[in-house]
Design a protein around this motif. Structure first.
Motif, PDB file in Angstrom:
ATOM      1  N   VAL A 189      -1.679 -71.803 -40.635  1.00 23.83           N
ATOM      2  CA  VAL A 189      -1.505 -71.545 -39.198  1.00 23.83           C
ATOM      3  C   VAL A 189      -1.093 -70.091 -38.979  1.00 23.83           C
ATOM      4  CG1 VAL A 189      -0.202 -72.180 -37.110  1.00 23.83           C
ATOM      5  CG2 VAL A 189      -0.903 -73.948 -38.708  1.00 23.83           C
ATOM      6  N   ASP A 190      -0.124 -69.634 -39.776  1.00 24.79           N
ATOM      7  CA  ASP A 190       0.341 -68.245 -39.621  1.00 24.79           C
ATOM      8  C   ASP A 190      -0.780 -67.243 -39.905  1.00 24.79           C
ATOM      9  OD1 ASP A 190       2.863 -68.870 -38.799  1.00 24.79           O
ATOM     10  OD2 ASP A 190       3.705 -68.929 -40.824  1.00 24.79           O
ATOM     11  N   PHE A 235      -6.600 -67.547 -31.719  1.00 22.68           N
ATOM     12  CA  PHE A 235      -6.204 -67.326 -30.323  1.00 22.68           C
ATOM     13  C   PHE A 235      -7.123 -66.290 -29.661  1.00 22.68           C
ATOM     14  CE2 PHE A 235      -3.439 -65.127 -27.169  1.00 22.68           C
ATOM     15  CZ  PHE A 235      -3.244 -66.197 -26.310  1.00 22.68           C
ATOM     16  N   THR A 236      -7.403 -65.206 -30.388  1.00 24.70           N
ATOM     17  CA  THR A 236      -8.290 -64.160 -29.859  1.00 24.70           C
ATOM     18  C   THR A 236      -9.656 -64.740 -29.514  1.00 24.70           C
ATOM     19  OG1 THR A 236      -7.175 -62.563 -31.273  1.00 24.70           O
ATOM     20  CG2 THR A 236      -9.279 -61.874 -30.346  1.00 24.70           C
ATOM     21  N   ARG A 291      -3.572 -67.875 -36.890  1.00 25.85           N
ATOM     22  CA  ARG A 291      -3.099 -68.040 -35.509  1.00 25.85           C
ATOM     23  C   ARG A 291      -3.695 -66.989 -34.560  1.00 25.85           C
ATOM     24  NH1 ARG A 291       3.118 -67.475 -35.385  1.00 25.85           N
ATOM     25  NH2 ARG A 291       2.566 -65.274 -35.251  1.00 25.85           N
ATOM     26  N   ASN A 292      -3.546 -65.727 -34.922  1.00 25.58           N
ATOM     27  CA  ASN A 292      -3.988 -64.648 -34.029  1.00 25.58           C
ATOM     28  C   ASN A 292      -5.513 -64.603 -33.887  1.00 25.58           C
ATOM     29  OD1 ASN A 292      -1.374 -63.922 -33.598  1.00 25.58           O
ATOM     30  ND2 ASN A 292      -1.358 -62.321 -35.142  1.00 25.58           N
ATOM     31  N   PHE A 293      -6.218 -64.816 -34.988  1.00 24.87           N
ATOM     32  CA  PHE A 293      -7.692 -64.799 -34.946  1.00 24.87           C
ATOM     33  C   PHE A 293      -8.196 -65.930 -34.044  1.00 24.87           C
ATOM     34  CE2 PHE A 293      -7.155 -62.966 -39.350  1.00 24.87           C
ATOM     35  CZ  PHE A 293      -7.470 -61.677 -38.965  1.00 24.87           C
ATOM     36  N   PHE A 299      -6.167 -76.298 -34.648  1.00 21.05           N
ATOM     37  CA  PHE A 299      -5.386 -76.433 -35.886  1.00 21.05           C
ATOM     38  C   PHE A 299      -5.155 -77.900 -36.241  1.00 21.05           C
ATOM     39  CE2 PHE A 299      -3.940 -71.935 -35.307  1.00 21.05           C
ATOM     40  CZ  PHE A 299      -4.345 -71.497 -36.552  1.00 21.05           C
ATOM     41  N   THR A 321      -6.298 -73.381 -29.257  1.00 22.34           N
ATOM     42  CA  THR A 321      -5.823 -72.972 -30.587  1.00 22.34           C
ATOM     43  C   THR A 321      -5.034 -74.108 -31.249  1.00 22.34           C
ATOM     44  OG1 THR A 321      -5.622 -70.751 -29.684  1.00 22.34           O
ATOM     45  CG2 THR A 321      -4.603 -71.124 -31.815  1.00 22.34           C
ATOM     46  N   GLN A 322      -4.124 -74.689 -30.469  1.00 20.59           N
ATOM     47  CA  GLN A 322      -3.325 -75.799 -31.023  1.00 20.59           C
ATOM     48  C   GLN A 322      -4.216 -76.961 -31.448  1.00 20.59           C
ATOM     49  OE1 GLN A 322      -0.016 -77.278 -28.665  1.00 20.59           O
ATOM     50  NE2 GLN A 322       0.276 -75.236 -27.881  1.00 20.59           N
TER      51      GLN A 322
END
Lengths: 166, 184
Positions: free
Chosen positions: B24-25, B32-33, B28-30, B53, B49-50
């Protein structure tokens, strides 16, 4: 003068042209300010995209995801456990049933099977409905399996709601 | 797929949920983007995003390692985001109302301006082109990987990428004129 195609300019910006194509394009660029400007534009776009591409996700996402993952994991564990228990229970019941039958045969006692009245009425209804005839023992078996499956689903749903409530 | 990633996946499959936190870490950013680019809305993107995952975790056993984990995962993000977009009317952010000052000496202000124009250019694209262009500039996604994520042929992906970059370049040209170089 024929200008470079957009595809060629993009290929040049991405460094995807063959050496010959690149040389030809460079030669044109040295005398054409319009194509030069277009190339600069694509290079600027690439630079802007590569520096500003990734957005920061809200940090709380990780914890929210992990909560859901933990919940799912617990449910799956419980489900696996209840399945195991159900299988164990079914095996014990079958063994027990066969043990009683075997004991009856060994002891010489005859097995008298008396069909209950509800089975007779069910048979009559089925006959009226022109359904295929079912042996009472098979009917017992089907009903037992259905009851077991139904109980397992109910237990699973109750556990799921309990876990979600925590 | 790198070895570390493979270890995390194996640990997850063995029931170690904490290993999934690392995934997730990492993504996460990819994710979300990508979700923001498609849904054009941060709230929806957070939800997508959630969900992506959680879906990845529940179907992790189905990941056979035929492709990169990132390709497999981005496919989930793209599918969920597209479903989200289809279910609601597109709600574009009204970024035209934001006042922007260009050629500020301050690097932070320049960065904010760049973000503004990049977001504006991407928001002007349809969802599929926005997805392709985002993946193209993101991480180490090859054109083959991108084609697999968006479920298109390689040639179709190339055409769409070409169109998207063209549109973005045109938009930046119209919006910024010679000021584009001040932002770099």
């Amino acid at each position: 003068m024929k200008h470079l195609s957009e595809e060629t300019i993009m290929g040049l910006a991405d460094k995807l042209l063959t050496p010959a194509e690149q040389e030809e394009a460079q030669a044109h660029l040295s005398i054409c300010s319009q194509c030069c400007e277009q190339l600069n534009l694509y290079q600027s776009l690439d630079m802007m995209m590569s520096t500003e591409n990734i957005l920061k996700a809200p940090p709380a996402i990780t914890n929210k995801v992990m909560q859901q993952v933990e919940l799912h994991h617990k449910i799956m564990l419980r489900k696996a456990n209840s399945r195991k228990t159900l299988i164990k229970f079914s095996v014990i019941m079958v063994v027990f049933m066969f043990a009683i039958i075997a004991l009856a045969f060994v002891s010489g006692a005859g097995l008298v099977f008396e069909t209950p009245s509800w089975v007779i009425s069910a048979k009559e209804i089925l006959e009226k409905l022109r359904m295929p005839r079912l042996n009472p023992i098979i009917m017992y078996g089907i009903v037992s399996v259905l009851i077991l499956l139904f109980s397992e689903r109910i237990i699973y749903q109750i556990r799921k709601h309990r876990l979600a409530g925590r | 797929m790198n070895k570390e990633e493979q270890n995390w996946i194996n640990e997850c499959l063995q029931g170690n949920t904490e290993a999934f936190r690392k995934i997730v870490d990492e993504y996460r950013n990819f994710a979300f983007t990508l979700a923001v680019r498609i849904t054009k809305n941060e709230e929806d993107a957070e939800e997508v995003t959630q969900d992506a995952f959680v879906k990845a975790y529940t179907s992790l056993a189905g990941f056979k390692g035929d492709s990169k984990f990132s390709t497999w995962f981005y496919k989930i993000v793209v599918n969920l985001a597209m479903t989200k977009v289809r279910r609601r009317k597109p709600a574009h952010q009204c970024i035209d109302d934001i006042q922007v000052t260009i050629a500020d000496d301050n690097e932070a202000a320049r960065k904010a301006d760049r973000t503004y124009y990049v977001e504006k250019a991407i928001n002007a694209l349809p969802e599929d082109e926005a997805t392709i262009v985002t993946l193209f500039y993101m991480e180490d996604q090859s054109l083959n990987d991108i084609a697999a994520v968006v479920n298109l042929s390689l040639s179709n992906t190339k055409v769409k990428l070409f169109r998207a970059r063209n549109k973005m370049a045109e938009l930046l040209k119209t919006e910024l004129k010679e000021n584009i170089y001040a932002l770099l």
